[in-house]
Write a protein that holds these residues in place. Structure first.
Motif, PDB file in Angstrom:
ATOM      1  N   PRO A   1      17.173 -26.428 -47.899  1.00 58.14           N
ATOM      2  CA  PRO A   1      18.484 -27.055 -47.648  1.00 58.14           C
ATOM      3  C   PRO A   1      18.786 -28.189 -48.623  1.00 58.14           C
TER       4      PRO A   1
ATOM      5  N   VAL B   1      22.668 -24.631 -40.685  1.00 59.56           N
ATOM      6  CA  VAL B   1      22.167 -25.748 -41.480  1.00 59.56           C
ATOM      7  C   VAL B   1      20.731 -26.040 -41.048  1.00 59.56           C
TER       8      VAL B   1
ATOM      9  N   SER C   1      25.872 -22.646 -36.733  1.00 61.17           N
ATOM     10  CA  SER C   1      27.243 -23.152 -36.684  1.00 61.17           C
ATOM     11  C   SER C   1      28.124 -22.243 -35.832  1.00 61.17           C
TER      12      SER C   1
ATOM     13  N   THR D   1      22.886 -27.559 -45.801  1.00 64.45           N
ATOM     14  CA  THR D   1      23.392 -26.291 -46.314  1.00 64.45           C
ATOM     15  C   THR D   1      22.323 -25.621 -47.180  1.00 64.45           C
TER      16      THR D   1
ATOM     17  N   PHE E   1      23.400 -20.503 -50.409  1.00 67.20           N
ATOM     18  CA  PHE E   1      24.795 -20.462 -49.962  1.00 67.20           C
ATOM     19  C   PHE E   1      25.669 -21.339 -50.853  1.00 67.20           C
ATOM     20  N   LEU E   2      25.146 -22.500 -51.270  1.00 66.76           N
ATOM     21  CA  LEU E   2      25.913 -23.400 -52.124  1.00 66.76           C
ATOM     22  C   LEU E   2      26.097 -22.816 -53.525  1.00 66.76           C
TER      23      LEU E   2
ATOM     24  N   LEU F   1      31.806 -24.256 -44.936  1.00 64.07           N
ATOM     25  CA  LEU F   1      30.804 -24.492 -43.902  1.00 64.07           C
ATOM     26  C   LEU F   1      29.812 -23.342 -43.874  1.00 64.07           C
ATOM     27  N   PRO F   2      28.537 -23.615 -43.883  1.00 63.48           N
ATOM     28  CA  PRO F   2      27.545 -22.540 -43.831  1.00 63.48           C
ATOM     29  C   PRO F   2      27.407 -21.987 -42.422  1.00 63.48           C
TER      30      PRO F   2
ATOM     31  N   VAL G   1      29.298 -31.297 -50.058  1.00 61.68           N
ATOM     32  CA  VAL G   1      28.555 -30.298 -49.302  1.00 61.68           C
ATOM     33  C   VAL G   1      27.946 -30.944 -48.067  1.00 61.68           C
ATOM     34  N   ARG G   2      27.928 -30.212 -46.971  1.00 58.13           N
ATOM     35  CA  ARG G   2      27.318 -30.686 -45.732  1.00 58.13           C
ATOM     36  C   ARG G   2      25.793 -30.669 -45.899  1.00 58.13           C
TER      37      ARG G   2
ATOM     38  N   SER H   1      27.359 -35.600 -45.246  1.00 56.12           N
ATOM     39  CA  SER H   1      27.691 -34.840 -46.448  1.00 56.12           C
ATOM     40  C   SER H   1      27.533 -35.752 -47.656  1.00 56.12           C
TER      41      SER H   1
END
Length: 751
Positions: free
Chosen positions: A345, A35, A105, A309, A313-314, A31-32, A305-306, A287
């Motif tokens: 994102p 978002v 988050s 994100t 970060f991914l 989880l980032p 992945v959500r 996601s």
């Protein structure tokens, strides 16, 4: 029995490079911390935010509703606090910004309540479409068209063939491949929901033969179902919608038409899995499976992945070597685009991220002149003429581009891939499409502006016609009033003639007359009363005759009363005259009585003139009141009323002059009666200046009364300066009249 397939027109075989990301199973991305959710992750109108900065949201909660028919809602992919709503960088080749919602988050990933529908066959088609629409599902394999809109097929285009696209033909991308390997049951469940919804006669799931693990998993999951797994040779771009239809059915979608026009509906395997989650589990689309690959990554693979994100970060999840990263591509190497920032994102259409090194994704060589080799035409899967389109795009011949079906180009990049001159053909086509769309948009706006202008002109013409009609009506009304005033003025000639006749009679009666009997005081009083009652009765009768409506009870009562008074006075006058006649016959005739009779007759003429003068004064006062009332109401007949006042003033002056001439004649006669000796001195007539000043006072008073009435309402209240000006004008008019009257009185006193 193996189903027959048809070969793809054109196409190429670029290096696949899919093995890099298929060595490990799908991973769940962490989880980032925050978002960023763009409001436009689909084709159509952007979603409309329904949250505000500072709101706390839960995972799966709707934070932006669909804004129009072709639109899709957006849901929170994490639980936390909304920290910003506004323009932010989005995944785009130009690095542009669009409205987004940023959520910080809280790390708890608290979900909103979900409504499951395990017994979905009991639901109506409308309810299923509503669930899919509310879940925010869009096409996960292409442009991101809202799925609910695509499923709402028209009645005249009944779907006969449902095609599920599991091709994933572009190099590097393996998101659908891994999804079919590991979650085939979810895909088949989603396809069955689609089958129950559109009720086709056949359901085909097309997969290229370079995915044996996925094919095996799908066939196992599709046992005892109406879903047919169709395998065909690998070739790029067989994953295009119209190309897949041609391969599986042999049918071609006409230029400018949609698959639904020939009874075919296509959906992606990722979209089918999302429909399963939405209908069966009640989960919205928050996601997706995304391929993270490239030589700059130490651990490439596929991640769930959500949405929202950040890309950087991914990439950390796949151990990015930043020093080796030369170019980051979103999408495949054929149809993807280079990202300008690593902070943008992941969105609903992000199926792949390629972190390429300088060796893997070298710079494109400079373009050279076209050598007319024709390789581009051979590779085009849509059977277009890429070389001809290139020349038209260079020459900005947009009409020719449309004539040569530019918009049938799927921008697969096959023509540019085989071009020995390294001409960026797809870029030319994209630019030309954008300009044509902009021109069409401007034409639509111009057409709408023209419609608004014509509507405005029509409205103004109607308003002008209405004003003209009103002006003509006012003019006709003013003409009628003017004619009525002229008629009244002509009717005033009769009183003038009567006054002249009375003057002549008064002069003729300077010599005593023996033929006319002397009237008593009682007879004179009765005659005066009878004349006043007769005048009132005639006035009421004229008013009732001019009125178009039926007389009311009050008018009828007044009429009966005046008629009774007239009859009573006539009877009393007749009795008084009879008594006087009897007395006159019994008395002797003498010169004194004859002289007295002549004096009485002369006094009777004076009475007539006095009555005429009183009537003229009353008429003038009535006209002044009518003019003052018209000034208060701002009526259009003020000019006619003013002319009526002038006529009434003239009649009053003539009556005063007639009475003044008659009185000296009476004074010559011997006074033998009490009426002659007790007569009061004559009031001098008004001069022209006095009349003018009185009219000015009346007008100023009427204007002041009008402003005071307007002040009673807030919306029509005049300004303070207007009221003060009216009061000043009224005061000055009264002062001028008083000064003139004082001067006139002083002058008469001196005489």
């Amino acid at each position: 029995m193996t189903r027959k397939t048809w070969p793809l027109t054109g196409g190429i075989h670029p290096p696949e490079n899919k093995h890099q990301s298929t060595q490990q199973p799908i991973k769940i991305a962490a989880l980032p911390d925050k978002v960023i959710l763009p409001l436009s992750q689909h084709i159509g109108a952007p979603a409309e935010p329904i949250v505000a900065v500072g709101d706390h949201v839960l995972t799966g909660q709707c934070i932006a509703r669909a804004n129009g028919f072709v639109s899709a809602p957006v849901h929170a992919s994490v639980s936390g606090t909304v920290t910003a709503i506004g323009p932010m960088p989005i995944p785009h080749a130009s690095g542009m910004s669009e409205p987004c919602i940023e959520i910080q988050s809280d790390g708890l990933d608290q979900w909103t309540s979900l409504k499951t529908n395990e017994n979905y066959p009991s639901l109506s088609a409308e309810k299923l479409l509503e669930i899919i629409q509310q879940a925010g599902i869009t096409g996960l394999g292409g442009a991101g068209f809202p799925t609910a809109v695509k499923l709402a097929a028209r009645a005249e285009s009944a779907i006969k063939t449902l095609i599920i696209n599991g091709t994933e033909c572009e190099p590097y991308i393996t998101a659908d491949d891994m999804l079919m390997r590991e979650r085939a049951d979810q895909i088949i469940s989603g396809i069955q929901i689609l089958h129950d919804l559109v009720k086709p006669t056949e359901c085909l799931l097309g997969v290229e033969d370079n995915k044996p693990e996925a094919i095996a998993a799908l066939k196992k999951a599709a046992e005892n179902t109406a879903i047919e797994i169709v395998v065909f040779p690998t070739k790029y771009p067989s994953g295009g919608e119209k190309q897949l239809i041609q391969i599986l059915t042999g049918k071609e979608v006409p230029s400018g038409s949609l698959p639904a026009d020939i009874g075919i509906l296509c959906q992606n395997v990722g979209t089918a899995a999302a429909i399963h989650d939405a209908v069966i589990l009640g989960k919205p689309l928050i996601s997706r499976i995304t391929t993270i690959t490239g030589e700059a990554l130490q651990q490439p693979g596929n991640f769930e992945v959500r949405l929202g994100t950040p890309v950087d970060f991914l990439l950390e999840q796949a151990s990015l070597h930043s020093e080796q990263l030369a170019r980051l591509v979103m999408g495949g190497p054929m149809m993807g685009f280079t990202l300008q920032s690593l902070t943008v994102p992941v969105i609903k259409t992000t199926n792949c991220l390629i972190a390429g090194t300088q060796t893997e994704l070298p710079p494109v060589p400079p373009a050279q002149s076209c050598i007319r080799c024709g390789h581009c035409a051979e590779a085009c899967p849509v059977s277009l003429l890429p070389q001809q389109l290139f020349w038209f795009a260079q020459g900005k011949e947009y009409a020719q581009l449309q004539h040569h079906n530019l918009f049938d180009c799927i921008e697969c990049g096959a023509c540019a891939y085989v071009c020995p001159s390294h001409i960026p053909l797809v870029q030319y086509y994209r630019g030309a499409k954008g300009i044509i769309r902009q021109q069409e948009l401007m034409q639509q706006k111009a057409a709408q502006s023209k419609q608004r202008f014509e509507a405005r002109q029509e409205r103004l013409a109607k308003e002008a016609a209405a004003k003209e009609a009103k002006r003509k009506a006012n003019a006709e009304k003013a003409a009628r009033l003017k004619a009525a005033a002229a008629e009244k003025a002509s009717s005033n000639e009769q009183p003038k003639q009567e006054i002249q006749a009375a003057l002549e009679r008064a002069k003729a009666k300077k010599t005593p007359s023996k033929s006319r009997p002397q009237l008593s005081a009682e007879q004179k009083e009765l005659k005066i009363q009878l004349a006043m009652v007769s005048a009132q009765l005639k006035k009421l009768q004229r008013s009732m005759e001019q009125s178009e409506s039926t007389p009311d009870a009050k008018q009828q009562k007044d009429l009966d009363r005046l008629q009774q008074q007239q009859q009573s006075l006539e009877k009393a006058l007749a009795e008084a005259t009879s008594n006087e006649t009897d007395q006159a016959s019994s008395s002797s005739e003498s010169s004194g009585s004859s002289s007295s009779s002549e004096g009485a007759n002369t006094g009777q003429d004076l009475k007539v003139l006095q009555i005429k003068l009183a009537q003229a004064k009353a008429a003038l006062k009535k006209a002044e009141r009518a003019y003052a009332s018209a000034a208060e109401k701002n009526a259009a007949d003020q000019d006619a009323l003013k002319a009526d006042i002038t006529n009434k003033q003239a009649a009053l002056t003539e009556a005063e002059q007639a009475l003044a001439k008659a009185k000296p004649s009476v004074a010559e006669q011997p006074s033998h009666s009490k009426e002659a000796t007790s007569k009061k001195p004559k009031k001098p007539p008004l001069d022209e200046k006095t009349k003018t000043l009185k009219i000015q006072v009346a007008m100023a008073k009427a204007q002041l009364r009008k402003l005071n009435k307007l002040a009673e309402h807030a919306d029509t209240a005049p300004s303070k300066e207007e009221v003060e000006a009216a009061e000043k004008a009224f005061s000055e008019a009264e002062t001028a009249l008083a000064e003139h009257q004082q001067q006139t009185s002083s002058s008469l006193a001196d005489v």
